[in-house]
Structures are given as structure tokens and as C-alpha cells.
Design a protein around this motif. Structure first.
Motif, PDB file in Angstrom:
ATOM      1  N   GLY A 100     -11.078 -23.139  -7.805  1.00  0.00           N
ATOM      2  CA  GLY A 100      -9.678 -23.525  -8.000  1.00  0.00           C
ATOM      3  C   GLY A 100      -8.753 -22.888  -6.981  1.00  0.00           C
ATOM      4  N   TYR A 101      -8.948 -21.588  -6.726  1.00  0.00           N
ATOM      5  CA  TYR A 101      -8.128 -20.917  -5.695  1.00  0.00           C
ATOM      6  C   TYR A 101      -8.300 -21.623  -4.345  1.00  0.00           C
ATOM      7  CZ  TYR A 101      -8.242 -16.600  -8.668  1.00  0.00           C
ATOM      8  OH  TYR A 101      -8.156 -15.667  -9.659  1.00  0.00           O
ATOM      9  N   LEU A 102      -9.572 -21.853  -3.982  1.00  0.00           N
ATOM     10  CA  LEU A 102      -9.852 -22.406  -2.643  1.00  0.00           C
ATOM     11  C   LEU A 102      -9.306 -23.832  -2.516  1.00  0.00           C
ATOM     12  CD1 LEU A 102     -11.453 -19.833  -2.325  1.00  0.00           C
ATOM     13  CD2 LEU A 102     -13.399 -21.146  -1.476  1.00  0.00           C
ATOM     14  N   LEU A 103      -9.446 -24.607  -3.598  1.00  0.00           N
ATOM     15  CA  LEU A 103      -8.901 -25.969  -3.574  1.00  0.00           C
ATOM     16  C   LEU A 103      -7.374 -25.934  -3.480  1.00  0.00           C
ATOM     17  CD1 LEU A 103     -11.271 -27.596  -6.205  1.00  0.00           C
ATOM     18  CD2 LEU A 103     -11.052 -28.295  -3.804  1.00  0.00           C
ATOM     19  N   ALA A 246      -4.293 -14.826   0.247  1.00  0.00           N
ATOM     20  CA  ALA A 246      -5.214 -14.190  -0.698  1.00  0.00           C
ATOM     21  C   ALA A 246      -5.024 -14.759  -2.096  1.00  0.00           C
ATOM     22  CB  ALA A 246      -4.990 -12.674  -0.726  1.00  0.00           C
ATOM     23  N   ALA A 247      -6.106 -14.744  -2.872  1.00  0.00           N
ATOM     24  CA  ALA A 247      -6.042 -15.039  -4.303  1.00  0.00           C
ATOM     25  C   ALA A 247      -6.641 -13.840  -5.020  1.00  0.00           C
ATOM     26  CB  ALA A 247      -6.820 -16.312  -4.634  1.00  0.00           C
ATOM     27  N   TRP A 263       3.482 -10.187  -5.554  1.00  0.00           N
ATOM     28  CA  TRP A 263       4.060 -11.251  -6.380  1.00  0.00           C
ATOM     29  C   TRP A 263       4.751 -12.317  -5.531  1.00  0.00           C
ATOM     30  CZ3 TRP A 263       2.689 -11.765 -11.219  1.00  0.00           C
ATOM     31  CH2 TRP A 263       2.420 -10.652 -12.029  1.00  0.00           C
ATOM     32  N   GLU A 264       5.369 -11.891  -4.435  1.00  0.00           N
ATOM     33  CA  GLU A 264       6.253 -12.815  -3.712  1.00  0.00           C
ATOM     34  C   GLU A 264       5.767 -13.224  -2.347  1.00  0.00           C
ATOM     35  OE1 GLU A 264      10.291 -11.284  -3.901  1.00  0.00           O
ATOM     36  OE2 GLU A 264      10.534 -12.664  -5.616  1.00  0.00           O
ATOM     37  N   LEU A 265       4.604 -12.714  -1.911  1.00  0.00           N
ATOM     38  CA  LEU A 265       4.139 -13.074  -0.569  1.00  0.00           C
ATOM     39  C   LEU A 265       3.736 -14.547  -0.515  1.00  0.00           C
ATOM     40  CD1 LEU A 265       1.953 -10.016   0.490  1.00  0.00           C
ATOM     41  CD2 LEU A 265       4.045 -10.842   1.582  1.00  0.00           C
ATOM     42  N   ASP A 266       4.063 -15.188   0.612  1.00  0.00           N
ATOM     43  CA  ASP A 266       3.616 -16.566   0.818  1.00  0.00           C
ATOM     44  C   ASP A 266       2.092 -16.565   0.861  1.00  0.00           C
ATOM     45  OD1 ASP A 266       6.121 -17.508   0.983  1.00  0.00           O
ATOM     46  OD2 ASP A 266       6.205 -17.533   3.182  1.00  0.00           O
ATOM     47  N   GLU A 267       1.485 -17.627   0.432  1.00  0.00           N
ATOM     48  CA  GLU A 267       0.032 -17.791   0.492  1.00  0.00           C
ATOM     49  C   GLU A 267      -0.725 -16.731  -0.293  1.00  0.00           C
ATOM     50  OE1 GLU A 267       0.199 -20.984   1.428  1.00  0.00           O
ATOM     51  OE2 GLU A 267      -1.772 -20.608   2.287  1.00  0.00           O
ATOM     52  N   ILE A 269      -1.922 -16.040  -4.297  1.00  0.00           N
ATOM     53  CA  ILE A 269      -2.010 -16.477  -5.695  1.00  0.00           C
ATOM     54  C   ILE A 269      -2.400 -15.253  -6.522  1.00  0.00           C
ATOM     55  CG2 ILE A 269      -3.247 -17.925  -7.350  1.00  0.00           C
ATOM     56  CD1 ILE A 269      -3.653 -19.989  -5.128  1.00  0.00           C
ATOM     57  N   VAL A 270      -1.590 -14.950  -7.544  1.00  0.00           N
ATOM     58  CA  VAL A 270      -1.862 -13.826  -8.437  1.00  0.00           C
ATOM     59  C   VAL A 270      -2.235 -14.375  -9.806  1.00  0.00           C
ATOM     60  CG1 VAL A 270      -0.750 -11.933  -9.723  1.00  0.00           C
ATOM     61  CG2 VAL A 270      -0.316 -12.193  -7.263  1.00  0.00           C
ATOM     62  N   THR A 271      -3.397 -13.943 -10.334  1.00  0.00           N
ATOM     63  CA  THR A 271      -3.753 -14.281 -11.721  1.00  0.00           C
ATOM     64  C   THR A 271      -4.024 -12.969 -12.462  1.00  0.00           C
ATOM     65  OG1 THR A 271      -6.080 -14.640 -11.071  1.00  0.00           O
ATOM     66  CG2 THR A 271      -4.672 -16.586 -11.201  1.00  0.00           C
ATOM     67  N   PRO A 272      -3.713 -12.920 -13.773  1.00  0.00           N
ATOM     68  CA  PRO A 272      -3.734 -11.657 -14.537  1.00  0.00           C
ATOM     69  C   PRO A 272      -5.098 -11.303 -15.127  1.00  0.00           C
ATOM     70  CG  PRO A 272      -2.791 -13.383 -15.884  1.00  0.00           C
ATOM     71  CD  PRO A 272      -3.128 -14.026 -14.562  1.00  0.00           C
ATOM     72  N   HIS A 273      -6.062 -10.964 -14.270  1.00  0.00           N
ATOM     73  CA  HIS A 273      -7.419 -10.556 -14.681  1.00  0.00           C
ATOM     74  C   HIS A 273      -7.953 -11.490 -15.785  1.00  0.00           C
ATOM     75  CE1 HIS A 273     -10.429  -6.973 -14.963  1.00  0.00           C
ATOM     76  NE2 HIS A 273     -11.020  -8.136 -15.180  1.00  0.00           N
ATOM     77  N   CYS A 274      -8.009 -12.760 -15.463  1.00  0.00           N
ATOM     78  CA  CYS A 274      -8.445 -13.755 -16.455  1.00  0.00           C
ATOM     79  C   CYS A 274      -9.405 -14.761 -15.835  1.00  0.00           C
ATOM     80  CB  CYS A 274      -7.225 -14.478 -17.023  1.00  0.00           C
ATOM     81  SG  CYS A 274      -6.290 -15.336 -15.746  1.00  0.00           S
ATOM     82  N   ALA A 275     -10.002 -14.416 -14.684  1.00  0.00           N
ATOM     83  CA  ALA A 275     -10.871 -15.368 -13.979  1.00  0.00           C
ATOM     84  C   ALA A 275     -12.016 -15.853 -14.858  1.00  0.00           C
ATOM     85  CB  ALA A 275     -11.424 -14.746 -12.698  1.00  0.00           C
ATOM     86  N   ALA A 276     -12.401 -15.051 -15.855  1.00  0.00           N
ATOM     87  CA  ALA A 276     -13.551 -15.420 -16.694  1.00  0.00           C
ATOM     88  C   ALA A 276     -13.138 -15.916 -18.075  1.00  0.00           C
ATOM     89  CB  ALA A 276     -14.481 -14.213 -16.846  1.00  0.00           C
ATOM     90  N   PHE A 277     -11.839 -16.046 -18.325  1.00  0.00           N
ATOM     91  CA  PHE A 277     -11.420 -16.452 -19.675  1.00  0.00           C
ATOM     92  C   PHE A 277     -11.875 -17.879 -19.980  1.00  0.00           C
ATOM     93  CE2 PHE A 277      -7.733 -13.549 -21.168  1.00  0.00           C
ATOM     94  CZ  PHE A 277      -8.398 -12.433 -20.717  1.00  0.00           C
ATOM     95  N   THR A 278     -12.449 -18.062 -21.152  1.00  0.00           N
ATOM     96  CA  THR A 278     -12.853 -19.390 -21.615  1.00  0.00           C
ATOM     97  C   THR A 278     -12.981 -19.341 -23.132  1.00  0.00           C
ATOM     98  OG1 THR A 278     -14.797 -20.812 -21.872  1.00  0.00           O
ATOM     99  CG2 THR A 278     -15.184 -18.671 -20.927  1.00  0.00           C
TER     100      THR A 278
END
Ligand code: NDP
Length: 307
Positions: A100-103, A246-247, A263-267, A269-278
Motif C-alpha cells: 500500500g505504501y509503495l502503490l 519514506a513510509a 508529520w509534515e515532510l513532503d513524501e 507517510i506516517v502510520t501509528p504502529h499498525c502495519a499488522a492490524f487485522t
């Protein structure tokens, strides 16, 4: 030891409702319940997200995460407490998040979502979009996470290479480098992806030299652990244009402090330690606990034993 009472520590709430796991484990031949800190001592075993000192009083602690860097191994060993972890379950979950990040970067989806917040119709420049097919990703760590990332990215036509302590081949990776050849491994990659655990050896393994060795148009991804990366060096590399973007799912300090420039840098993506949430998370944990309860009954070694 004998298991009579297993507690699901309420810290797991950050990932799934503790009662879902307790219900899932209700068929075990022991008492299972959701517990807070004051009930730890009354248990023989605990399933948990966070660490508590009182765990040294029980016989077996199961971490719902793969990463157990917050647990004091020496003290567990000295007090004869078994520690097991949850490596082995996060492959596709984290692999799909990384895809998802790469796409997003390739198809500019993060820009469109940001523009949508402002009701702004703003098409990308003609040369901003690209396709993942034919790009190269270098994945640091070739275990469960790394292999899941390789599998999902491979299906999108990405050529995947890996880095581990030895250069021995791993299925799904076209080429594998040993850690001492890290700078060479990252040099040609469009994406550098960290799936490493935090250990004495991996702390700040990714530093300014690594960003310097990366291509100027390359993206960096971290879904392993924050302190594997020198975050100040990462911010420098992003601000100076040493790398493209970076993601990040994990950080040196979590939650990521409000004043962080990330938080504000261009390019970025910040996600809150949830890459494995399901929604399936508690079932996968329940399966590991079932497996270990039956191994304990039949006198076999614990599955995923760390200490
Ligand atoms: P595994 O044990 O399956 O894989 C770890 C990999 O790291 C192995 O390939 C190992 O290779 C490699 N490795 C370890 N030390 C080094 C080193 N010094 N240099 C190079 N490679 C090294 O673990 P998982 O894949 O299940 O999990 C990895 C980590 O990811 C966890 O410890 C956790 O911190 C993090 N994680 C994050 C999640 C999130 O939500 N963001 C979810 C799940 C995990 P070898 O042994 O061959 O050297």
C-alpha cells in the motif's frame, strides 16, 4: 509446571478486544479470563502486549507481538519464566501494508487524499507517476515479515533482494546479501524496506551512511522497529533530498511526538504502529496459545519460545 489459570492482560486492547481472545480460548481445560495488573499474580500464564514486572511471578508469558525487545530476557531466565512470541503470523498483513505504501508513492494516492481534504482538484505532473513493475526493493530482514513483503511485492512485479546476517538464499528473494554488505545491497534499490527486530546488533544499523548509499530517488520504509534507524539521520536525509521519501510505521519514540518534523515532510507517510492490524489478529494469537497449551500437556518444547 501446571496450568490452571491463564490471564489475557488488558494491554492487548490496543490491538483487539481482550474478551474476543478469552472467548476464543474458552475451550481450553483451564480457567481463562481478562485480567488487569492486580490480577497477574493469581495467574500461571499471561497473554500480553505490554511488559509488567509482576510477570516474573508467573510461569509462562506470551507476547502478542513478534518483537519482544521490551522484555528483560535475563530476568525471565533467572526467574524461570518461559517467554514465547508471535512471530510467523504477520507475513501477508504487513506485506499488504508495505505494498500500500509503495502503490501510494507510485500512483500518488497520498497526494490525492491530501488534496481531497482541501477540495482541491490538482493533477500530478506528467512525470510524477510510475509503476511498481520493474522496480527493485531491498528488504532488510528475510524472516516472516520480510518474506511476506517479498511475496506481495513479487506479485506486483517488483524485483526483491534481501539482507540477513548470512548471505544464504531465502525463497522469494532474487539475491541475498550479508549485513556487512548492507551499503552495496541498498545502492541500486528503488525501495529500502526494514523488517528487522531490535537487537544490540540492529540498533541504529540504518544510519547516515545507508541513506548516503541509497539512490536519490529511492524511498525508505520501516515496519520493523524504530530504533533500528537513526531517526535524526533519516530526517536529515529527507530534508536534504538525499532520498526521495519514506513510509514509517515505527519510531524511536511512540507515539510519534507532535513536534516531530516527520508529520509534515513532503513524501512521508506516517502510520501509528499498525502495519499488522487485522480483524483476524486475535484468532492467530489464539492458535499459538492453543498449540502451546497442548505442547505443555504432552511435554513438548514450546512453539516460538524466546526464553
Ligand atoms: P523473524 O524472526 O521471522 O525475522 C527476523 C529477520 O531478521 C531474520 O530474517 C533475521 O535473519 C534478520 N536479522 C536479525 N538480526 C539481523 C542482523 N543483525 N542483520 C541482518 N538481519 C538480521 O521475525 P519477524 O519477521 O516475525 O519480525 C521481525 C520484527 O518485525 C519483529 O521483531 C518486530 O520488531 C517487527 N514487527 C513489526 C510489526 C509492525 O506492526 N510494524 C509487526 C510484526 C513484527 P537471520 O536470522 O537469517 O540473520
Amino acid at each position: 509446571f501446571e496450568l490452571e489459570r491463564l490471564g489475557v492482560h488488558d494491554s492487548v486492547e490496543a490491538v483487539f478486544p481482550p474478551s474476543e481472545l478469552a472467548d476464543f480460548l474458552a475451550d481450553l481445560p483451564l480457567e481463562v479470563g481478562v485480567i488487569g495488573d492486580d490480577e497477574i499474580a493469581a495467574c500461571d500464564a499471561v497473554v500480553t502486549l505490554e511488559y509488567r514486572e509482576a510477570f516474573l511471578e508467573v510461569d509462562w508469558v506470551h507476547s502478542i507481538q513478534a518483537g519482544v525487545d521490551r522484555f528483560p530476557f535475563d530476568e525471565f531466565e533467572a526467574d524461570d519464566v518461559v517467554l514465547t512470541n508471535s512471530t510467523g503470523i504477520h507475513d501477508r498483513w504487513v506485506g499488504e501494508t508495505v505494498a500500500g505504501y509503495l502503490l501510494s508513492f507510485a500512483r500518488r494516492l497520498h497526494d490525492h487524499v491530501a488534496n481531497q481534504q482541501e477540495r482541491r482538484w490538482d493533477q500530478p505532473e506528467w512525470d510524477e507517476g510510475f509503476t511498481l513493475s520493474g522496480t527493485t526493493a531491498c528488504v532488510l530482514g528475510t524472516g516472516t515479515l520480510g518474506s511476506g513483503v517479498a511475496e506481495v511485492l513479487g506479485s506486483l512485479g517488483v524485483r526483491v533482494t534481501g539482507v540477513r546476517r548470512s548471505a544464504a538464499p531465502v525463497p522469494g528473494f532474487e539475491e541475498v546479501y550479508a549485513t556487512e554488505d548492507l551499503l552495496e545491497a541498498v545502492a541500486d534499490a528503488d525501495f529500502v524496506i526494514v523488517t528487522l527486530p531490535l537487537t544490540d546488533e540492529t540498533r541504529h544499523l540504518v544510519d547516515a551512511d545507508v541513506f548516503e548509499a541509497m539512490r536519490g530517488d529511492a524511498y525508505f520504509v520501516n515496519v520493523g522497529r524504530g530504533p533500528v534507524v537513526d531517526e535524526a539521520a533519516l530526517i536529515d536525509a529527507l530534508e536534504s533530498g538525499t532520498i526521495e521519501g519514506a513510509a514509517l510505521d515505527v519510531f524511536e519514540t511512540e507515539p510519534l511526538p507532535e513536534e516531530s518534523p516527520l508529520w509534515e515532510l513532503d513524501e512521508v507517510i506516517v502510520t501509528p504502529h499498525c502495519a499488522a492490524f487485522t480483524e483476524d489478529y486475535f484468532r492467530a494469537i489464539g492458535d499459538i496459545v492453543h498449540e502451546n497449551v497442548s505442547r505443555l500437556e504432552s511435554g513438548e518444547e514450546f512453539y516460538n519460545r524466546v526464553v
